[in-house]
Design a protein around this motif. Structure first.
Motif, PDB file in Angstrom:
ATOM      1  N   PRO A 153       2.102  -1.032 -18.079  1.00  0.00           N
ATOM      2  CA  PRO A 153       1.370   0.108 -18.645  1.00  0.00           C
ATOM      3  C   PRO A 153       0.306   0.699 -17.732  1.00  0.00           C
ATOM      4  CG  PRO A 153       0.700  -1.930 -19.714  1.00  0.00           C
ATOM      5  CD  PRO A 153       1.851  -2.266 -18.810  1.00  0.00           C
ATOM      6  N   GLY A 154      -0.159  -0.050 -16.768  1.00  0.00           N
ATOM      7  CA  GLY A 154      -1.167   0.477 -15.856  1.00  0.00           C
ATOM      8  C   GLY A 154      -0.613   1.493 -14.861  1.00  0.00           C
ATOM      9  N   ARG A 155       0.674   1.406 -14.605  1.00  0.00           N
ATOM     10  CA  ARG A 155       1.274   2.298 -13.606  1.00  0.00           C
ATOM     11  C   ARG A 155       2.353   3.222 -14.157  1.00  0.00           C
ATOM     12  NH1 ARG A 155       3.712   0.276  -8.808  1.00  0.00           N
ATOM     13  NH2 ARG A 155       5.003  -0.960 -10.181  1.00  0.00           N
ATOM     14  N   ARG A 156       2.926   2.864 -15.319  1.00  0.00           N
ATOM     15  CA  ARG A 156       4.060   3.636 -15.821  1.00  0.00           C
ATOM     16  C   ARG A 156       3.874   3.934 -17.298  1.00  0.00           C
ATOM     17  NH1 ARG A 156       9.403   1.343 -13.080  1.00  0.00           N
ATOM     18  NH2 ARG A 156      10.117   3.366 -13.762  1.00  0.00           N
ATOM     19  N   SER A 157       4.436   5.060 -17.726  1.00  0.00           N
ATOM     20  CA  SER A 157       4.349   5.418 -19.135  1.00  0.00           C
ATOM     21  C   SER A 157       5.707   5.796 -19.717  1.00  0.00           C
ATOM     22  CB  SER A 157       3.373   6.580 -19.322  1.00  0.00           C
ATOM     23  OG  SER A 157       3.831   7.721 -18.620  1.00  0.00           O
ATOM     24  N   ASP A 158       6.753   5.760 -18.899  1.00  0.00           N
ATOM     25  CA  ASP A 158       8.055   6.204 -19.380  1.00  0.00           C
ATOM     26  C   ASP A 158       8.702   5.175 -20.316  1.00  0.00           C
ATOM     27  OD1 ASP A 158       8.126   4.781 -16.828  1.00  0.00           O
ATOM     28  OD2 ASP A 158      10.288   5.071 -16.855  1.00  0.00           O
ATOM     29  N   PRO A 159       9.475   5.609 -21.269  1.00  0.00           N
ATOM     30  CA  PRO A 159       9.882   6.989 -21.461  1.00  0.00           C
ATOM     31  C   PRO A 159       8.902   7.833 -22.267  1.00  0.00           C
ATOM     32  CG  PRO A 159      11.056   5.642 -23.030  1.00  0.00           C
ATOM     33  CD  PRO A 159      10.204   4.721 -22.195  1.00  0.00           C
ATOM     34  N   GLY A 160       7.820   7.278 -22.681  1.00  0.00           N
ATOM     35  CA  GLY A 160       6.784   8.042 -23.378  1.00  0.00           C
ATOM     36  C   GLY A 160       6.825   7.862 -24.883  1.00  0.00           C
ATOM     37  N   PRO A 161       5.748   8.251 -25.548  1.00  0.00           N
ATOM     38  CA  PRO A 161       5.614   8.013 -26.986  1.00  0.00           C
ATOM     39  C   PRO A 161       6.555   8.861 -27.841  1.00  0.00           C
ATOM     40  CG  PRO A 161       3.764   9.304 -26.196  1.00  0.00           C
ATOM     41  CD  PRO A 161       4.545   8.884 -24.981  1.00  0.00           C
ATOM     42  N   ASN A 162       7.073   9.948 -27.319  1.00  0.00           N
ATOM     43  CA  ASN A 162       7.944  10.824 -28.108  1.00  0.00           C
ATOM     44  C   ASN A 162       9.425  10.563 -27.876  1.00  0.00           C
ATOM     45  OD1 ASN A 162       5.762  12.217 -29.297  1.00  0.00           O
ATOM     46  ND2 ASN A 162       5.529  13.403 -27.424  1.00  0.00           N
ATOM     47  N   PHE A 163       9.751   9.540 -27.105  1.00  0.00           N
ATOM     48  CA  PHE A 163      11.162   9.237 -26.867  1.00  0.00           C
ATOM     49  C   PHE A 163      11.818   8.792 -28.164  1.00  0.00           C
ATOM     50  CE2 PHE A 163      14.662   6.422 -25.541  1.00  0.00           C
ATOM     51  CZ  PHE A 163      15.369   7.312 -24.756  1.00  0.00           C
ATOM     52  N   ASP A 164      12.988   9.335 -28.442  1.00  0.00           N
ATOM     53  CA  ASP A 164      13.722   9.039 -29.678  1.00  0.00           C
ATOM     54  C   ASP A 164      14.560   7.769 -29.500  1.00  0.00           C
ATOM     55  OD1 ASP A 164      15.122   9.031 -32.061  1.00  0.00           O
ATOM     56  OD2 ASP A 164      16.286  10.841 -31.609  1.00  0.00           O
ATOM     57  N   TRP A 165      13.896   6.620 -29.602  1.00  0.00           N
ATOM     58  CA  TRP A 165      14.601   5.349 -29.442  1.00  0.00           C
ATOM     59  C   TRP A 165      15.711   5.198 -30.469  1.00  0.00           C
ATOM     60  CZ3 TRP A 165      14.587   2.203 -25.464  1.00  0.00           C
ATOM     61  CH2 TRP A 165      13.495   2.196 -24.596  1.00  0.00           C
ATOM     62  N   THR A 166      15.449   5.551 -31.714  1.00  0.00           N
ATOM     63  CA  THR A 166      16.440   5.384 -32.780  1.00  0.00           C
ATOM     64  C   THR A 166      17.692   6.192 -32.475  1.00  0.00           C
ATOM     65  OG1 THR A 166      14.696   4.977 -34.403  1.00  0.00           O
ATOM     66  CG2 THR A 166      16.859   5.617 -35.259  1.00  0.00           C
ATOM     67  N   GLY A 167      17.503   7.452 -32.112  1.00  0.00           N
ATOM     68  CA  GLY A 167      18.643   8.316 -31.798  1.00  0.00           C
ATOM     69  C   GLY A 167      19.382   7.857 -30.552  1.00  0.00           C
ATOM     70  N   PHE A 168      18.623   7.487 -29.517  1.00  0.00           N
ATOM     71  CA  PHE A 168      19.254   7.074 -28.272  1.00  0.00           C
ATOM     72  C   PHE A 168      20.057   5.784 -28.463  1.00  0.00           C
ATOM     73  CE2 PHE A 168      19.265   4.723 -24.251  1.00  0.00           C
ATOM     74  CZ  PHE A 168      20.015   5.615 -23.491  1.00  0.00           C
ATOM     75  N   LEU A 169      19.475   4.797 -29.136  1.00  0.00           N
ATOM     76  CA  LEU A 169      20.185   3.532 -29.322  1.00  0.00           C
ATOM     77  C   LEU A 169      21.369   3.684 -30.266  1.00  0.00           C
ATOM     78  CD1 LEU A 169      17.186   1.061 -29.277  1.00  0.00           C
ATOM     79  CD2 LEU A 169      18.877   1.475 -27.467  1.00  0.00           C
ATOM     80  N   ALA A 170      21.301   4.619 -31.207  1.00  0.00           N
ATOM     81  CA  ALA A 170      22.466   4.919 -32.051  1.00  0.00           C
ATOM     82  C   ALA A 170      23.584   5.514 -31.195  1.00  0.00           C
ATOM     83  CB  ALA A 170      22.083   5.885 -33.173  1.00  0.00           C
ATOM     84  N   ARG A 171      23.220   6.364 -30.245  1.00  0.00           N
ATOM     85  CA  ARG A 171      24.201   6.937 -29.327  1.00  0.00           C
ATOM     86  C   ARG A 171      24.800   5.848 -28.445  1.00  0.00           C
ATOM     87  NH1 ARG A 171      21.240  11.114 -26.695  1.00  0.00           N
ATOM     88  NH2 ARG A 171      21.328  12.133 -28.697  1.00  0.00           N
ATOM     89  N   VAL A 172      23.968   4.929 -27.964  1.00  0.00           N
ATOM     90  CA  VAL A 172      24.472   3.801 -27.177  1.00  0.00           C
ATOM     91  C   VAL A 172      25.468   2.992 -27.998  1.00  0.00           C
ATOM     92  CG1 VAL A 172      23.841   1.599 -26.083  1.00  0.00           C
ATOM     93  CG2 VAL A 172      22.430   3.628 -25.683  1.00  0.00           C
ATOM     94  N   GLU A 173      25.108   2.706 -29.240  1.00  0.00           N
ATOM     95  CA  GLU A 173      25.985   1.908 -30.104  1.00  0.00           C
ATOM     96  C   GLU A 173      27.317   2.612 -30.329  1.00  0.00           C
ATOM     97  OE1 GLU A 173      25.505  -0.882 -34.025  1.00  0.00           O
ATOM     98  OE2 GLU A 173      23.992   0.621 -33.608  1.00  0.00           O
ATOM     99  N   ARG A 174      27.299   3.922 -30.535  1.00  0.00           N
ATOM    100  CA  ARG A 174      28.553   4.668 -30.699  1.00  0.00           C
ATOM    101  C   ARG A 174      29.394   4.593 -29.428  1.00  0.00           C
ATOM    102  NH1 ARG A 174      25.142   8.253 -33.367  1.00  0.00           N
ATOM    103  NH2 ARG A 174      25.023   9.628 -31.550  1.00  0.00           N
TER     104      ARG A 174
END
Length: 75
Positions: free
Chosen positions: A48-69
């Motif tokens: 956390p001191g050097r990186r912030s990605d993917p950021g607080p607005n990243f749609d983890w739920t949507g992305f991981l659902a896409r991964v699962e599909r």
């Protein structure tokens, strides 16, 4: 849009790694990952001191659902 296309490519790539290495398509926090949990962790959770990605607005739920599909079609 290019964001959707990039996200689809990323989801397919992640799905291939999930299938190959037995990684579950779930979100884990930094402490859980460091303790040995398997899943997806944000760079910002690990450094956390050097990186912030993917950021607080990243749609983890949507992305991981896409991964699962995508996992259903990865060979």
């Amino acid at each position: 849009s290019s964001d959707v296309c990039s996200s689809d490519l990323a989801a397919r790539w992640c799905a291939s790694k999930c299938v190959r290495y037995g990684i579950p398509p779930v979100r884990v926090g930094g402490p859980d990952w460091k303790a040995g949990a398997s899943g997806f962790v944000a760079h910002g959770d690990l450094d956390p001191g050097r990186r912030s990605d993917p950021g607080p607005n990243f749609d983890w739920t949507g992305f991981l659902a896409r991964v699962e599909r995508c996992m259903g079609v990865v060979t």
